[in-house]
Write an enzyme that holds these catalytic residues in place. Structure first.
Site, PDB file in Angstrom:
ATOM      1  N   LYS A  67       0.847  -1.202   0.000  1.00 31.87           N
ATOM      2  CA  LYS A  67       0.000   0.000   0.000  1.00 31.87           C
ATOM      3  C   LYS A  67       0.885   1.255   0.000  1.00 31.87           C
ATOM      4  O   LYS A  67       2.083   1.168   0.283  1.00 31.87           O
ATOM      5  CB  LYS A  67      -0.911  -0.016   1.227  1.00 31.87           C
ATOM      6  CG  LYS A  67      -0.152   0.064   2.546  1.00 31.87           C
ATOM      7  CD  LYS A  67      -1.046  -0.277   3.731  1.00 31.87           C
ATOM      8  CE  LYS A  67      -0.273  -0.124   5.028  1.00 31.87           C
ATOM      9  NZ  LYS A  67      -0.917  -0.818   6.144  1.00 31.87           N
ATOM     10  N   ARG A 165     -10.390  -0.280  14.751  1.00 32.75           N
ATOM     11  CA  ARG A 165     -10.419   0.450  13.480  1.00 32.75           C
ATOM     12  C   ARG A 165     -11.464  -0.251  12.628  1.00 32.75           C
ATOM     13  O   ARG A 165     -12.649  -0.048  12.838  1.00 32.75           O
ATOM     14  CB  ARG A 165      -9.014   0.440  12.861  1.00 32.75           C
ATOM     15  CG  ARG A 165      -8.813   1.435  11.750  1.00 32.75           C
ATOM     16  CD  ARG A 165      -7.353   1.562  11.300  1.00 32.75           C
ATOM     17  NE  ARG A 165      -6.789   0.314  10.788  1.00 32.75           N
ATOM     18  CZ  ARG A 165      -5.524   0.185  10.348  1.00 32.75           C
ATOM     19  NH1 ARG A 165      -4.700   1.229  10.394  1.00 32.75           N
ATOM     20  NH2 ARG A 165      -5.083  -0.961   9.884  1.00 32.75           N
ATOM     21  N   HIS A 199      -5.823  -7.403  12.897  1.00 31.76           N
ATOM     22  CA  HIS A 199      -4.628  -6.543  12.888  1.00 31.76           C
ATOM     23  C   HIS A 199      -4.223  -6.218  14.323  1.00 31.76           C
ATOM     24  O   HIS A 199      -5.062  -5.833  15.132  1.00 31.76           O
ATOM     25  CB  HIS A 199      -4.947  -5.263  12.117  1.00 31.76           C
ATOM     26  CG  HIS A 199      -3.742  -4.445  11.757  1.00 31.76           C
ATOM     27  ND1 HIS A 199      -2.596  -4.997  11.221  1.00 31.76           N
ATOM     28  CD2 HIS A 199      -3.502  -3.111  11.847  1.00 31.76           C
ATOM     29  CE1 HIS A 199      -1.708  -4.036  11.006  1.00 31.76           C
ATOM     30  NE2 HIS A 199      -2.234  -2.882  11.376  1.00 31.76           N
ATOM     31  N   ARG A 259       2.046 -11.000   7.049  1.00 31.10           N
ATOM     32  CA  ARG A 259       1.607  -9.790   6.348  1.00 31.10           C
ATOM     33  C   ARG A 259       2.493  -8.590   6.719  1.00 31.10           C
ATOM     34  O   ARG A 259       2.006  -7.572   7.174  1.00 31.10           O
ATOM     35  CB  ARG A 259       0.175  -9.530   6.818  1.00 31.10           C
ATOM     36  CG  ARG A 259      -0.786  -9.055   5.784  1.00 31.10           C
ATOM     37  CD  ARG A 259      -2.181  -9.029   6.364  1.00 31.10           C
ATOM     38  NE  ARG A 259      -2.336  -8.210   7.534  1.00 31.10           N
ATOM     39  CZ  ARG A 259      -3.084  -8.508   8.600  1.00 31.10           C
ATOM     40  NH1 ARG A 259      -3.782  -9.617   8.642  1.00 31.10           N
ATOM     41  NH2 ARG A 259      -3.150  -7.705   9.635  1.00 31.10           N
ATOM     42  N   TYR A 300      14.525  31.059   6.855  1.00 27.42           N
ATOM     43  CA  TYR A 300      13.329  31.733   7.372  1.00 27.42           C
ATOM     44  C   TYR A 300      13.347  31.794   8.897  1.00 27.42           C
ATOM     45  O   TYR A 300      13.666  30.812   9.570  1.00 27.42           O
ATOM     46  CB  TYR A 300      12.072  30.958   6.956  1.00 27.42           C
ATOM     47  CG  TYR A 300      11.758  31.001   5.481  1.00 27.42           C
ATOM     48  CD1 TYR A 300      11.431  32.203   4.848  1.00 27.42           C
ATOM     49  CD2 TYR A 300      11.762  29.841   4.724  1.00 27.42           C
ATOM     50  CE1 TYR A 300      11.129  32.229   3.488  1.00 27.42           C
ATOM     51  CE2 TYR A 300      11.454  29.859   3.371  1.00 27.42           C
ATOM     52  CZ  TYR A 300      11.135  31.066   2.761  1.00 27.42           C
ATOM     53  OH  TYR A 300      10.830  31.087   1.426  1.00 27.42           O
ATOM     54  N   CYS A 347      13.183  24.598   4.019  1.00 31.13           N
ATOM     55  CA  CYS A 347      12.293  25.330   3.116  1.00 31.13           C
ATOM     56  C   CYS A 347      11.521  24.337   2.244  1.00 31.13           C
ATOM     57  O   CYS A 347      11.719  23.132   2.343  1.00 31.13           O
ATOM     58  CB  CYS A 347      13.094  26.272   2.232  1.00 31.13           C
ATOM     59  SG  CYS A 347      14.251  27.319   3.143  1.00 31.13           S
ATOM     60  N   ASP A 349      11.738  23.780  -1.021  1.00 34.61           N
ATOM     61  CA  ASP A 349      12.555  23.096  -2.036  1.00 34.61           C
ATOM     62  C   ASP A 349      14.013  22.925  -1.643  1.00 34.61           C
ATOM     63  O   ASP A 349      14.773  22.299  -2.376  1.00 34.61           O
ATOM     64  CB  ASP A 349      12.522  23.894  -3.344  1.00 34.61           C
ATOM     65  CG  ASP A 349      11.112  24.235  -3.760  1.00 34.61           C
ATOM     66  OD1 ASP A 349      10.269  23.328  -3.722  1.00 34.61           O
ATOM     67  OD2 ASP A 349      10.856  25.407  -4.087  1.00 34.61           O
TER      68      ASP A 349
HETATM   69  C1  LIG Z   1      -0.169  -1.719   6.895  1.00 31.42           C
HETATM   70  C2  LIG Z   1      -0.700  -2.994   7.348  1.00 31.42           C
HETATM   71  C3  LIG Z   1       0.148  -4.087   7.583  1.00 31.42           C
HETATM   72  C4  LIG Z   1       1.644  -3.981   7.562  1.00 31.42           C
HETATM   73  O1  LIG Z   1       2.074  -3.291   8.696  1.00 31.42           O
HETATM   74  P1  LIG Z   1       3.619  -3.229   9.089  1.00 31.42           P
HETATM   75  O2  LIG Z   1       3.635  -2.672  10.436  1.00 31.42           O
HETATM   76  O3  LIG Z   1       4.260  -2.333   8.081  1.00 31.42           O
HETATM   77  O4  LIG Z   1       4.132  -4.613   8.988  1.00 31.42           O
HETATM   78  C5  LIG Z   1      -0.447  -5.302   7.876  1.00 31.42           C
HETATM   79  N1  LIG Z   1      -1.777  -5.424   7.955  1.00 31.42           N
HETATM   80  C6  LIG Z   1      -2.618  -4.391   7.773  1.00 31.42           C
HETATM   81  C7  LIG Z   1      -4.087  -4.602   7.906  1.00 31.42           C
HETATM   82  C8  LIG Z   1      -2.117  -3.136   7.476  1.00 31.42           C
HETATM   83  O5  LIG Z   1      -2.947  -2.110   7.308  1.00 31.42           O
END
Ligand SMILES: *Cc1c(COP(=O)(O)O)cnc(C)c1O
Length: 417
Positions: A67, A165, A199, A259, A300, A347, A349
């Site tokens: 992602k 979540r 998760h 994952r 700045y 800044c 850039d």
């Molecule tokens: C982003 C994400 C992961 C990976 O997380 P890491 O901490 O980068 O390993 C795994 N599962 C879900 C649902 C996520 O959103």
């Protein structure tokens, strides 16, 4: 025509691959090379993948999290590498990200972790994209969408075990309702529940409390799976929950598939412990050098004042490239003569670095902003953030250079040229 086309103009990637303008693009990108660029070491990525495969063992599948443009590393190239290496699955956050991969020839199964609107169910099915189902309302939507087409959508059920979540709530009093909801979703017409996942919210945190929390989440997840499988009289093919922390530390959580995201890209303590390598090196080149007397205010707001005669370099790297402004006067970049501190406000850039005494660092010299010699973890700590945010922040203006066997095999600039 690719969905990223703009009117009559093909999308950049299509034009590279299909229209033979690759050389011209290369030239365009080459002309900006000595500004700021990200080197993506595909050998390091392949090494990390193989090391992780060894770590998880033969019977556990691997889902690469790609992602957010593969955490800023380039999702197409990262996915291509994982596909060649034999990974089993990919995950992204949206259908746009999934289609970007399909459009660019990635054939691995892809799971969308976030929401997809009901009216795009046909696109999911036609492109063999798997959708997360996170609650009853979505399950009904997807089921109706697929049934109407007389087709089947592959889904993975998301269980909320404590992240709070997305997912079916199954904690305490919600257990029975959660199980009923999941069972109902698995039986809906038009849906094929290939997997179930949850998760962790603290798998990468130290301390007993975090450990207990993760253990609790895992225990609940296992209980949910058992109850649902009992009710359905069949098993899920893919049960998965191990993100970076759990993949590295808790083998019992690997189940059918891991994952990891950050770990795959080689960042964080666990990556070091497993001998993984950072995949991205962000580099810039000194654009200008000036000499100031003591007492000179820099940038700045004049937040930095020289205390001695100072040789100050200007880097073409600013917050529009991903250099967080909150790092002003805190960041350190790596030169061929060691670390150089960043001075004054960053800044849009540009930013200034102190090159006093670094005689061999001159205009055009490369510096590493973060990478193999200047860990992104250090810069993240200085910014009070996590490595995730810094690699994701590298903006589209920064060309990506993909390296294999020490050679640049592809250059990519995500601008509308
Ligand atoms: C982003 C994400 C992961 C990976 O997380 P890491 O901490 O980068 O390993 C795994 N599962 C879900 C649902 C996520 O959103």
């Amino acid at each position: 025509m690719c969905i990223f086309a703009n009117g009559d103009r093909p999308c950049m990637r299509c034009s590279i691959m299909k229209r033979g303008t690759y050389k011209k693009r290369m030239a365009n990108v080459a002309s900006t090379l000595k500004r700021t660029w990200a080197e993506i070491d595909l050998d390091a990525l392949a090494h990390n993948y193989r090391a992780l495969k060894k770590h998880i063992g033969e019977n556990v599948k691997f889902m690469g999290i790609v992602k957010a443009d593969a955490y800023g590393h380039g999702s197409v190239q990262v996915s291509r590498c994982l596909q060649e290496e034999g990974a089993d699955y990919l995950a992204v956050s949206s259908i746009d990200e999934a289609m970007e991969l399909r459009t660019n020839g990635i054939e691995l199964p892809i799971l969308i972790l976030g929401h997809t609107p009901k009216d795009q169910v046909d696109k999911l099915i036609d492109n063999n994209i798997t959708q997360a189902v996170t609650c009853e309302a979505k399950a009904i939507n997807y089921s109706e969408g697929a049934s109407r087409l007389g087709k089947t959508l592959k889904v993975h059920i998301k269980v909320d075990t404590g992240m709070s979540r997305l997912g079916y709530l199954c904690e305490g009093d919600f257990f029975k309702g959660g199980i009923d909801g999941i069972v109902q979703a698995c039986r809906m017409p038009g849906l094929e529940a290939e997997g179930i996942f949850t998760h962790f919210s603290m798998a990468d945190e130290d301390g007993d409390e975090a450990l207990a929390y993760t253990q609790h989440q895992f225990k609940l997840f296992v209980e949910v799976i058992e109850a649902v499988e009992d009710a359905l009289g069949k098993k899920f093919e893919l049960r998965h929950c191990a993100n970076t922390g759990a993949t590295a530390r808790f083998p019992e959580t690997h189940l059918d598939m891991v994952r990891p995201g950050l770990l795959l890209y080689g960042y964080g303590d666990y990556a070091h412990e497993l001998g993984l390598e950072p995949v991205m090196s962000l580099k810039s080149a000194v654009q200008t050098i000036k000499h100031y007397p003591a007492g000179t205010k820099v940038s700045y707001g004049g937040t930095f004042t020289t205390t001695e005669k100072t040789r100050m370099g200007v880097l073409p790297y600013g917050y529009a490239d991903g250099f967080l402004r909150s790092l002003s006067n805190k960041a350190v970049v790596m030169t061929s003569e060691g670390p150089a501190r960043q001075c004054g406000r960053i800044c849009m850039d540009m930013s200034m670095i102190d090159l006093t005494g670094k005689k061999s660092v001159s205009v055009g010299s490369e510096v590493e902003i973060f990478g193999k010699h200047n860990p992104v973890e250090d810069m993240a700590a200085a910014a009070g953030t996590i490595p995730y945010e810094l690699v994701c922040a590298v903006s589209k203006r920064v060309p990506r250079m993909y390296l294999k066997g020490g050679e640049v095999i592809e250059r990519e600039l995500l601008l509308r040229l």
